[in-house]
Write a protein that holds these residues in place. Structure first.
Motif, short mmCIF file in Angstrom:
data_model
loop_
_atom_site.label_atom_id
_atom_site.label_comp_id
_atom_site.label_asym_id
_atom_site.label_seq_id
_atom_site.Cartn_x
_atom_site.Cartn_y
_atom_site.Cartn_z
N GLU A 238 0.85 -1.19 0.00
CA GLU A 238 0.00 0.00 0.00
C GLU A 238 0.88 1.24 0.00
N TYR A 239 0.44 2.25 -0.73
CA TYR A 239 1.24 3.46 -0.84
C TYR A 239 0.33 4.67 -1.00
N MET B 91 1.00 6.76 4.38
CA MET B 91 1.48 5.42 4.75
C MET B 91 2.08 4.70 3.55
N LYS C 71 3.26 0.71 2.99
CA LYS C 71 3.32 -0.64 3.56
C LYS C 71 4.02 -1.54 2.55
N GLN D 11 6.01 -5.42 1.83
CA GLN D 11 6.22 -6.82 2.23
C GLN D 11 7.69 -7.15 2.04
N LYS E 280 6.07 -7.67 7.34
CA LYS E 280 5.55 -6.47 6.69
C LYS E 280 6.12 -5.27 7.43
N CYS F 278 5.56 -1.15 7.90
CA CYS F 278 4.64 -0.05 7.69
C CYS F 278 5.31 1.24 8.13
N GLU G 165 4.66 5.25 8.59
CA GLU G 165 3.61 6.26 8.66
C GLU G 165 4.24 7.64 8.73
N TYR H 163 6.69 0.55 11.73
CA TYR H 163 6.14 -0.62 12.40
C TYR H 163 6.55 -1.89 11.65
N TYR H 164 6.79 -2.93 12.43
CA TYR H 164 7.06 -4.26 11.85
C TYR H 164 5.88 -5.15 12.23
N GLN H 165 5.25 -5.76 11.24
CA GLN H 165 4.07 -6.59 11.51
C GLN H 165 4.36 -8.03 11.15
#
Length: 120
Positions: free
Chosen positions: A76-77, A81, A83, A85, A90, A92, A94, A118-120
């Protein structure tokens, strides 16, 4: 005639309750994140994880620029934000007025006012 055997399990469990599990702290369990096989191997061989496991390399220059290496795809861009992979997770990012000036197959540069990673 056969003689019935009486089980001592309940009696043993009651007597051993305080001593058997004394060394275990069952209330405050902290779960460590599991490492992949390649991450474990690179730790054991004292090699950087980005070489074997393809771990992402995030290099932030102040709050206005991020260089991201070893990523797979952009999920996502938008202005607030980005995001991405990577091979292991993932990521992210912000912020405000985010932009991707360039990207190649394994590296990208993100600019703007970065608030969080963030790391998801």
């Amino acid at each position: 005639m056969s003689k019935k055997l009486k089980s001592n399990h309940k009696k043993f469990k009651k007597e051993a309750k305080d001593t058997l599990y004394k060394g275990f702290d069952t209330k405050n369990k902290k779960v460590k994140p599991k490492l992949s096989y390649l991450e474990e191997l690179s730790n054991h061989l004292n090699l950087p994880t980005d070489i074997l496991a393809g771990a992402p390399i995030v290099t932030a220059t102040g709050r206005s620029e991020i260089c991201l290496e070893n990523y797979k795809s952009i999920i996502e861009y938008n202005e607030s934000m980005v995001k991405v992979q990577s091979k292991t997770c993932k990521i992210c990012i912000e912020g405000q007025e985010l932009n991707i000036p360039y990207f190649t197959e394994d590296e990208m540069k993100i600019t703007g006012f970065i608030k969080a990673i963030y790391y998801q």
